[in-house]
Enzyme design. Sequence first.
Site, PDB file in Angstrom:
ATOM      1  N   TYR A   1      33.566  33.826  33.224  1.00  0.00           N
ATOM      2  CA  TYR A   1      33.785  35.269  33.027  1.00  0.00           C
ATOM      3  C   TYR A   1      32.492  36.056  33.287  1.00  0.00           C
ATOM      4  CZ  TYR A   1      35.358  39.392  30.317  1.00  0.00           C
ATOM      5  OH  TYR A   1      35.698  40.652  29.891  1.00  0.00           O
TER       6      TYR A   1
ATOM      7  N   LYS B   1      32.083  38.876  36.096  1.00  0.00           N
ATOM      8  CA  LYS B   1      31.838  40.258  35.676  1.00  0.00           C
ATOM      9  C   LYS B   1      30.562  40.808  36.295  1.00  0.00           C
ATOM     10  CE  LYS B   1      35.328  41.550  33.256  1.00  0.00           C
ATOM     11  NZ  LYS B   1      36.296  42.423  33.947  1.00  0.00           N
TER      12      LYS B   1
HETATM   13  P1  NAD Z   1      43.966  43.180  27.744  1.00  0.00           P
HETATM   14  O1  NAD Z   1      44.277  41.732  27.793  1.00  0.00           O
HETATM   15  O2  NAD Z   1      44.541  43.996  26.643  1.00  0.00           O
HETATM   16  O3  NAD Z   1      44.379  43.883  29.115  1.00  0.00           O
HETATM   17  C1  NAD Z   1      44.266  43.284  30.366  1.00  0.00           C
HETATM   18  C2  NAD Z   1      45.544  43.512  31.128  1.00  0.00           C
HETATM   19  O4  NAD Z   1      45.411  42.964  32.443  1.00  0.00           O
HETATM   20  C3  NAD Z   1      46.760  42.822  30.485  1.00  0.00           C
HETATM   21  O5  NAD Z   1      47.781  43.776  30.255  1.00  0.00           O
HETATM   22  C4  NAD Z   1      47.165  41.764  31.510  1.00  0.00           C
HETATM   23  O6  NAD Z   1      48.559  41.515  31.568  1.00  0.00           O
HETATM   24  C5  NAD Z   1      46.647  42.361  32.800  1.00  0.00           C
HETATM   25  N1  NAD Z   1      46.424  41.339  33.814  1.00  0.00           N
HETATM   26  C6  NAD Z   1      45.885  40.107  33.665  1.00  0.00           C
HETATM   27  N2  NAD Z   1      45.856  39.462  34.838  1.00  0.00           N
HETATM   28  C7  NAD Z   1      46.381  40.297  35.761  1.00  0.00           C
HETATM   29  C8  NAD Z   1      46.602  40.196  37.151  1.00  0.00           C
HETATM   30  N3  NAD Z   1      46.283  39.084  37.828  1.00  0.00           N
HETATM   31  N4  NAD Z   1      47.151  41.244  37.788  1.00  0.00           N
HETATM   32  C9  NAD Z   1      47.504  42.366  37.120  1.00  0.00           C
HETATM   33  N5  NAD Z   1      47.315  42.519  35.780  1.00  0.00           N
HETATM   34  C10 NAD Z   1      46.756  41.496  35.115  1.00  0.00           C
HETATM   35  O7  NAD Z   1      42.374  43.312  27.746  1.00  0.00           O
HETATM   36  P2  NAD Z   1      41.395  44.563  27.703  1.00  0.00           P
HETATM   37  O8  NAD Z   1      40.433  44.303  26.617  1.00  0.00           O
HETATM   38  O9  NAD Z   1      42.125  45.856  27.718  1.00  0.00           O
HETATM   39  O10 NAD Z   1      40.605  44.340  29.075  1.00  0.00           O
HETATM   40  C11 NAD Z   1      40.569  45.269  30.136  1.00  0.00           C
HETATM   41  C12 NAD Z   1      39.363  44.976  31.006  1.00  0.00           C
HETATM   42  O11 NAD Z   1      38.170  45.228  30.268  1.00  0.00           O
HETATM   43  C13 NAD Z   1      39.254  43.536  31.488  1.00  0.00           C
HETATM   44  O12 NAD Z   1      38.754  43.509  32.806  1.00  0.00           O
HETATM   45  C14 NAD Z   1      38.258  42.926  30.546  1.00  0.00           C
HETATM   46  O13 NAD Z   1      37.619  41.795  31.111  1.00  0.00           O
HETATM   47  C15 NAD Z   1      37.328  44.091  30.329  1.00  0.00           C
HETATM   48  N6  NAD Z   1      36.529  44.022  29.124  1.00  0.00           N
HETATM   49  C16 NAD Z   1      37.073  44.230  27.916  1.00  0.00           C
HETATM   50  C17 NAD Z   1      36.275  44.187  26.782  1.00  0.00           C
HETATM   51  C18 NAD Z   1      36.812  44.469  25.419  1.00  0.00           C
HETATM   52  O14 NAD Z   1      35.986  44.557  24.472  1.00  0.00           O
HETATM   53  N7  NAD Z   1      38.102  44.653  25.239  1.00  0.00           N
HETATM   54  C19 NAD Z   1      34.911  43.885  26.904  1.00  0.00           C
HETATM   55  C20 NAD Z   1      34.371  43.682  28.149  1.00  0.00           C
HETATM   56  C21 NAD Z   1      35.197  43.766  29.255  1.00  0.00           C
END
Ligand code: NAD
Length: 307
Positions: A166, A170
């Site tokens: 990851y 990223k």
């Molecule tokens: P989440 O799991 O709630 O949302 C991610 C969404 O992406 C899900 O609805 C999932 O079904 C969808 N998804 C997964 N694979 C997919 C694909 N191949 N094609 C289309 N859709 C797909 O997670 P989140 O926390 O809302 O994460 C959103 C983004 O933010 C991600 O890229 C994550 O890595 C990044 N992020 C989140 C955090 C955090 O604190 N939540 C921190 C750092 C980075």
Amino acid sequence: MSSVQELRYEGQTVVVTGAGGGLGREYAIFFASRGANVVVNDLGASFKGEGGNSSAADKVVEEIKSAGGNAVANYDSVENGDRIIQTAIDAFGRIDVLVNNAGILRDISFKNMKQADWDLIYKVHVFGAYKCARAAWPHFRKQKYGRLISTASAAGLFGSFGQTNYSAAKLALVGFTETLAKEGLKYNILCNVIAPVAASRMTETVMPPDVLAKLKPEWVVPLVAVLSHKSNTKTGAIFEAGAGHIAELRWERANGVHLKADETLTPGAVIAKWKDVVDFSKAEHPQGPLNGLELLEEAYKLPANPK
Ligand code: NAD
């Protein structure tokens, strides 16, 4: 820059990948509430990237429509980003903003990591972001307008135990963004990358409930709104956002050392100057690499390095 309350997106199409839940859902609902036509993409998989169903995207589209907004669902994986962008063109005739947000986790120590854990993370985060941006790019160039937000992570910027796959993916999106910002500038395509922190199914297993309660995904939305708006001028930048904290992050170059570039440039010469190599007391914040030719000219003029 105008206040967040005034930001509107009438006549624009915003594609949000992974918008069936978490951060993406909040972005989609926000953009629709501010007048945009929104493509809600989500393949509805588990947070580990297993399975899939259309209900995640459908629910968000229904929510947007019942509030009077415009949205269509797309259920493709971001690995087929061309189909996601085609959905925007078919439904609304254009694409103005792409938020590369879809993501999954396959956390495991490096020692125990399987090739599939590495490959799938790369495919969703890096290849998926590439495929979506690649499909949007000709439209952005033709209309001389585009806003691209990609999603990095503190794990990529600082490292995180059990997340080599990851973290690598990223941080790749930082380089991706910085180069696209350069290529897009003359076409008014502005590209930025965010490292969010928010409560979602991704973080609910690693953070305690009282912390999660304070990390609403809604609080990341205003930064994405600002960067996606036509009034934005910032490009090629990295931002942290979460719990109400929003800050740009940039590179820092230590004082460093200039050694004569000849046979006296030995490991011993580096050790002798090590404290300068790692001295940030007079650090600079570079916008790009040092000029290699200038450095060489300087290096030749220097006296031989002490043994
Ligand atoms: P989440 O799991 O709630 O949302 C991610 C969404 O992406 C899900 O609805 C999932 O079904 C969808 N998804 C997964 N694979 C997919 C694909 N191949 N094609 C289309 N859709 C797909 O997670 P989140 O926390 O809302 O994460 C959103 C983004 O933010 C991600 O890229 C994550 O890595 C990044 N992020 C989140 C955090 C955090 O604190 N939540 C921190 C750092 C980075």
